[in-house]
Design a protein around this motif. Sequence first.
Motif, PDB file in Angstrom:
ATOM      1  N   LEU A 193       7.240  -6.311   5.753  1.00 45.83           N
ATOM      2  CA  LEU A 193       5.867  -5.845   5.930  1.00 45.83           C
ATOM      3  C   LEU A 193       4.983  -6.949   6.495  1.00 45.83           C
ATOM      4  O   LEU A 193       4.144  -6.716   7.370  1.00 45.83           O
ATOM      5  N   CYS A 194       5.185  -8.156   5.984  1.00 44.06           N
ATOM      6  CA  CYS A 194       4.403  -9.302   6.451  1.00 44.06           C
ATOM      7  C   CYS A 194       4.746  -9.636   7.897  1.00 44.06           C
ATOM      8  O   CYS A 194       3.857  -9.989   8.691  1.00 44.06           O
ATOM      9  N   ASP A 195       6.009  -9.547   8.228  1.00 45.54           N
ATOM     10  CA  ASP A 195       6.445  -9.848   9.584  1.00 45.54           C
ATOM     11  C   ASP A 195       5.841  -8.857  10.577  1.00 45.54           C
ATOM     12  O   ASP A 195       5.447  -9.232  11.691  1.00 45.54           O
ATOM     13  N   ARG A 196       5.736  -7.594  10.163  1.00 47.38           N
ATOM     14  CA  ARG A 196       5.100  -6.587  11.010  1.00 47.38           C
ATOM     15  C   ARG A 196       3.628  -6.917  11.232  1.00 47.38           C
ATOM     16  O   ARG A 196       3.107  -6.814  12.355  1.00 47.38           O
ATOM     17  N   ALA A 197       2.956  -7.354  10.149  1.00 50.51           N
ATOM     18  CA  ALA A 197       1.548  -7.733  10.272  1.00 50.51           C
ATOM     19  C   ALA A 197       1.386  -8.969  11.143  1.00 50.51           C
ATOM     20  O   ALA A 197       0.439  -9.074  11.930  1.00 50.51           O
ATOM     21  N   LEU A 198       2.312  -9.906  11.022  1.00 51.03           N
ATOM     22  CA  LEU A 198       2.253 -11.118  11.840  1.00 51.03           C
ATOM     23  C   LEU A 198       2.419 -10.778  13.317  1.00 51.03           C
ATOM     24  O   LEU A 198       1.745 -11.346  14.188  1.00 51.03           O
ATOM     25  N   TYR A 199       3.293  -9.834  13.620  1.00 48.07           N
ATOM     26  CA  TYR A 199       3.483  -9.395  15.001  1.00 48.07           C
ATOM     27  C   TYR A 199       2.191  -8.792  15.551  1.00 48.07           C
ATOM     28  O   TYR A 199       1.803  -9.035  16.700  1.00 48.07           O
ATOM     29  N   ASP A 200       1.505  -8.010  14.710  1.00 42.73           N
ATOM     30  CA  ASP A 200       0.226  -7.429  15.128  1.00 42.73           C
ATOM     31  C   ASP A 200      -0.813  -8.517  15.367  1.00 42.73           C
ATOM     32  O   ASP A 200      -1.611  -8.427  16.297  1.00 42.73           O
ATOM     33  N   ASN A 204      -2.881  -9.367  18.846  1.00 39.56           N
ATOM     34  CA  ASN A 204      -4.340  -9.289  18.920  1.00 39.56           C
ATOM     35  C   ASN A 204      -4.968 -10.559  19.489  1.00 39.56           C
ATOM     36  O   ASN A 204      -6.186 -10.720  19.446  1.00 39.56           O
ATOM     37  N   GLY A 205      -4.151 -11.475  19.994  1.00 37.61           N
ATOM     38  CA  GLY A 205      -4.716 -12.650  20.644  1.00 37.61           C
ATOM     39  C   GLY A 205      -4.459 -13.957  19.935  1.00 37.61           C
ATOM     40  O   GLY A 205      -5.035 -14.978  20.286  1.00 37.61           O
ATOM     41  N   ARG A 206      -3.637 -13.976  18.915  1.00 36.20           N
ATOM     42  CA  ARG A 206      -3.294 -15.192  18.172  1.00 36.20           C
ATOM     43  C   ARG A 206      -4.509 -15.782  17.444  1.00 36.20           C
ATOM     44  O   ARG A 206      -5.643 -15.404  17.680  1.00 36.20           O
ATOM     45  N   ASN A 207      -4.208 -16.740  16.578  1.00 31.67           N
ATOM     46  CA  ASN A 207      -5.225 -17.398  15.748  1.00 31.67           C
ATOM     47  C   ASN A 207      -6.038 -16.391  14.944  1.00 31.67           C
ATOM     48  O   ASN A 207      -7.195 -16.620  14.620  1.00 31.67           O
ATOM     49  N   GLY A 208      -5.391 -15.276  14.640  1.00 30.30           N
ATOM     50  CA  GLY A 208      -6.055 -14.262  13.835  1.00 30.30           C
ATOM     51  C   GLY A 208      -5.135 -13.813  12.715  1.00 30.30           C
ATOM     52  O   GLY A 208      -4.035 -14.339  12.541  1.00 30.30           O
ATOM     53  N   ALA A 209      -5.615 -12.851  11.947  1.00 28.14           N
ATOM     54  CA  ALA A 209      -4.839 -12.353  10.822  1.00 28.14           C
ATOM     55  C   ALA A 209      -4.762 -10.829  10.903  1.00 28.14           C
ATOM     56  O   ALA A 209      -5.678 -10.163  11.385  1.00 28.14           O
ATOM     57  N   ALA A 210      -3.650 -10.294  10.445  1.00 28.35           N
ATOM     58  CA  ALA A 210      -3.485  -8.846  10.348  1.00 28.35           C
ATOM     59  C   ALA A 210      -2.877  -8.550   8.985  1.00 28.35           C
ATOM     60  O   ALA A 210      -2.139  -9.363   8.428  1.00 28.35           O
ATOM     61  N   ARG A 211      -3.223  -7.396   8.458  1.00 30.27           N
ATOM     62  CA  ARG A 211      -2.765  -7.028   7.113  1.00 30.27           C
ATOM     63  C   ARG A 211      -2.049  -5.687   7.162  1.00 30.27           C
ATOM     64  O   ARG A 211      -2.511  -4.747   7.825  1.00 30.27           O
ATOM     65  N   THR A 212      -0.922  -5.620   6.472  1.00 25.72           N
ATOM     66  CA  THR A 212      -0.233  -4.367   6.262  1.00 25.72           C
ATOM     67  C   THR A 212      -0.661  -3.807   4.927  1.00 25.72           C
ATOM     68  O   THR A 212      -0.514  -4.460   3.900  1.00 25.72           O
TER      69      THR A 212
END
Length: 216
Positions: A193-200, A204-212
């Motif tokens: 799940l975390c890996d999927r969020a990291l891919y997102d 989204n342009g790097r240096n950002g965060a995504a949450r599953t």
Amino acid sequence: MVTPAYRMIRIKNASSIMKIIGFLYIFTIASLVGRTIAALEFNQMMGLFTPGLYQTLSFLALFLIMFVGNTGFVILLKEQVDQELLRVASFDDLTGILNRRTFVLLAKQIIAEHVKKQKHLSLVLFDIRYGGDEFAILLPEANEAESDRLVERFRLSAVQAGIPEIPATLSVSRGVVTIVPDQRTTLETLYNLCDRALYDAKGNGRNGAARTRIAL
């Protein structure tokens, strides 16, 4: 004898043998002080072979110090070697953080504890370096708000930690998942799940965060 006694008793994470030797030192000090007081206050003869209670206690204390001290010295050396072996087996020499094997073992224990306590925990997966090396942080008892705060604090620290010789800034992509685990929750599931969020986050342009997010 006061300094080693104090250090062996008060040192952080002192082993049992260290505390035993420390207390034996204190016992020896007390017997010698009592012997001195008896000699000064009661005019008792305190020759090397003069019989008496304090003399007996002094010899007993010195005997215990020699016997336990010698044995304890060998045990303390073994403890130091064991601790160094544990450190080498558990930590990465380059980064100083837990290696993958130890992280997995501790993470599984923490997940099992949170299943019993029914409390939130968060896993953070982040990408840094040119080679795309991944690191993970497990945050016990951290809900979404707390994990977001800690992840942003980490991002700011990483971005501000520049290298003087290299005129560039670090880019840190982060994937986050927060869950109240149950019996079916595994570290592998959280990682995916975390890996999927990291891919997102990278998309989204790097240096950002995504949450599953998971429906509970």
